[in-house]
Motif scaffolding. Structure first.
Motif, PDB file in Angstrom:
ATOM      1  N   UNK A   1      -1.378  -2.571 -21.994  1.00 42.19           N
ATOM      2  CA  UNK A   1      -0.733  -2.785 -20.697  1.00 42.19           C
ATOM      3  C   UNK A   1       0.360  -1.752 -20.464  1.00 42.19           C
ATOM      4  N   UNK A   2       1.150  -1.464 -21.494  1.00 39.58           N
ATOM      5  CA  UNK A   2       2.230  -0.482 -21.361  1.00 39.58           C
ATOM      6  C   UNK A   2       1.678   0.906 -21.083  1.00 39.58           C
ATOM      7  N   UNK A   3       0.633   1.311 -21.792  1.00 42.07           N
ATOM      8  CA  UNK A   3       0.045   2.637 -21.587  1.00 42.07           C
ATOM      9  C   UNK A   3      -0.529   2.760 -20.177  1.00 42.07           C
ATOM     10  N   UNK A   4      -1.229   1.733 -19.732  1.00 45.79           N
ATOM     11  CA  UNK A   4      -1.799   1.760 -18.380  1.00 45.79           C
ATOM     12  C   UNK A   4      -0.677   1.782 -17.343  1.00 45.79           C
ATOM     13  N   UNK A   5       0.362   0.970 -17.548  1.00 47.24           N
ATOM     14  CA  UNK A   5       1.479   0.935 -16.612  1.00 47.24           C
ATOM     15  C   UNK A   5       2.197   2.270 -16.513  1.00 47.24           C
ATOM     16  N   UNK A   6       2.443   2.897 -17.652  1.00 46.14           N
ATOM     17  CA  UNK A   6       3.111   4.194 -17.650  1.00 46.14           C
ATOM     18  C   UNK A   6       2.223   5.248 -17.002  1.00 46.14           C
ATOM     19  N   UNK A   7       0.931   5.184 -17.275  1.00 45.94           N
ATOM     20  CA  UNK A   7      -0.004   6.111 -16.637  1.00 45.94           C
ATOM     21  C   UNK A   7       0.006   5.957 -15.118  1.00 45.94           C
ATOM     22  N   UNK A   8       0.053   4.716 -14.659  1.00 42.31           N
ATOM     23  CA  UNK A   8       0.109   4.490 -13.214  1.00 42.31           C
ATOM     24  C   UNK A   8       1.418   4.976 -12.604  1.00 42.31           C
ATOM     25  N   UNK A   9       2.513   4.861 -13.362  1.00 42.28           N
ATOM     26  CA  UNK A   9       3.782   5.402 -12.872  1.00 42.28           C
ATOM     27  C   UNK A   9       3.715   6.913 -12.727  1.00 42.28           C
ATOM     28  N   UNK A  10       3.136   7.595 -13.723  1.00 41.75           N
ATOM     29  CA  UNK A  10       2.969   9.042 -13.613  1.00 41.75           C
ATOM     30  C   UNK A  10       2.069   9.399 -12.435  1.00 41.75           C
ATOM     31  N   UNK A  11       1.016   8.614 -12.223  1.00 36.00           N
ATOM     32  CA  UNK A  11       0.128   8.853 -11.086  1.00 36.00           C
ATOM     33  C   UNK A  11       0.876   8.660  -9.765  1.00 36.00           C
ATOM     34  N   UNK A  12       1.691   7.621  -9.684  1.00 36.92           N
ATOM     35  CA  UNK A  12       2.475   7.385  -8.469  1.00 36.92           C
ATOM     36  C   UNK A  12       3.438   8.538  -8.214  1.00 36.92           C
ATOM     37  N   UNK A  13       4.034   9.056  -9.285  1.00 37.63           N
ATOM     38  CA  UNK A  13       4.921  10.214  -9.133  1.00 37.63           C
ATOM     39  C   UNK A  13       4.124  11.419  -8.636  1.00 37.63           C
TER      40      UNK A  13
ATOM     41  N   UNK B   1       9.798   9.889 -18.960  1.00 34.29           N
ATOM     42  CA  UNK B   1       9.489  10.283 -20.336  1.00 34.29           C
ATOM     43  C   UNK B   1      10.643   9.973 -21.287  1.00 34.29           C
ATOM     44  N   UNK B   2      11.863  10.267 -20.853  1.00 30.07           N
ATOM     45  CA  UNK B   2      13.026   9.969 -21.693  1.00 30.07           C
ATOM     46  C   UNK B   2      13.191   8.469 -21.904  1.00 30.07           C
ATOM     47  N   UNK B   3      12.965   7.690 -20.875  1.00 34.48           N
ATOM     48  CA  UNK B   3      13.067   6.238 -20.997  1.00 34.48           C
ATOM     49  C   UNK B   3      12.031   5.698 -21.972  1.00 34.48           C
ATOM     50  N   UNK B   4      10.801   6.169 -21.854  1.00 33.30           N
ATOM     51  CA  UNK B   4       9.743   5.731 -22.766  1.00 33.30           C
ATOM     52  C   UNK B   4      10.085   6.118 -24.210  1.00 33.30           C
ATOM     53  N   UNK B   5      10.622   7.316 -24.407  1.00 36.17           N
ATOM     54  CA  UNK B   5      10.988   7.760 -25.758  1.00 36.17           C
ATOM     55  C   UNK B   5      12.103   6.900 -26.346  1.00 36.17           C
ATOM     56  N   UNK B   6      13.097   6.579 -25.546  1.00 37.69           N
ATOM     57  CA  UNK B   6      14.212   5.756 -26.035  1.00 37.69           C
ATOM     58  C   UNK B   6      13.729   4.351 -26.375  1.00 37.69           C
ATOM     59  N   UNK B   7      12.902   3.765 -25.525  1.00 36.88           N
ATOM     60  CA  UNK B   7      12.363   2.432 -25.803  1.00 36.88           C
ATOM     61  C   UNK B   7      11.516   2.459 -27.069  1.00 36.88           C
ATOM     62  N   UNK B   8      10.698   3.491 -27.235  1.00 36.04           N
ATOM     63  CA  UNK B   8       9.886   3.616 -28.446  1.00 36.04           C
ATOM     64  C   UNK B   8      10.778   3.692 -29.687  1.00 36.04           C
ATOM     65  N   UNK B   9      11.845   4.487 -29.640  1.00 38.75           N
ATOM     66  CA  UNK B   9      12.746   4.607 -30.781  1.00 38.75           C
ATOM     67  C   UNK B   9      13.429   3.285 -31.113  1.00 38.75           C
TER      68      UNK B   9
END
Length: 82
Positions: free
Chosen positions: A21-33, A51-59
């Motif tokens: 769900x997270x990967x699909x959601x992030x992909x859709x956000x990039x598509x919307x951008x 990208x920075x937000x995703x990296x910080x959450x991952x860390x």
């Protein structure tokens, strides 16, 4: 009571579905951008922020998982072998 095996399978499935769900959601956000009417500079800034937000959450998640694993290892070392 729920068996440990069942709980483990359900937990693993929940983690996998959340990741999908997270990967699909992030992909859709990039598509919307990408398809937005904003200027190219604005698109780059939005994508960089995402990208920075995703990296910080991952860390944060990785650090929490690592600490949890270390805690479990410490507890198993403290317990006497049976």
């Amino acid at each position: 009571m729920v068996e440990m095996g069942t709980a483990t399978v359900v937990s693993r499935m929940a983690i996998q579905l959340s990741a999908i769900f997270a990967v699909i959601g992030i992909g859709l956000l990039y598509l919307a951008i990408a398809i937005s009417d904003a200027s190219e500079t604005t698109k780059v800034i939005w994508a960089s922020g995402l990208s920075l937000t995703v990296a910080v959450v991952f860390l944060i998640i990785w650090t929490m998982a690592r600490d949890s694993t270390r805690q479990q290892e410490r507890e198993t070392k403290r317990r006497p072998a049976q």
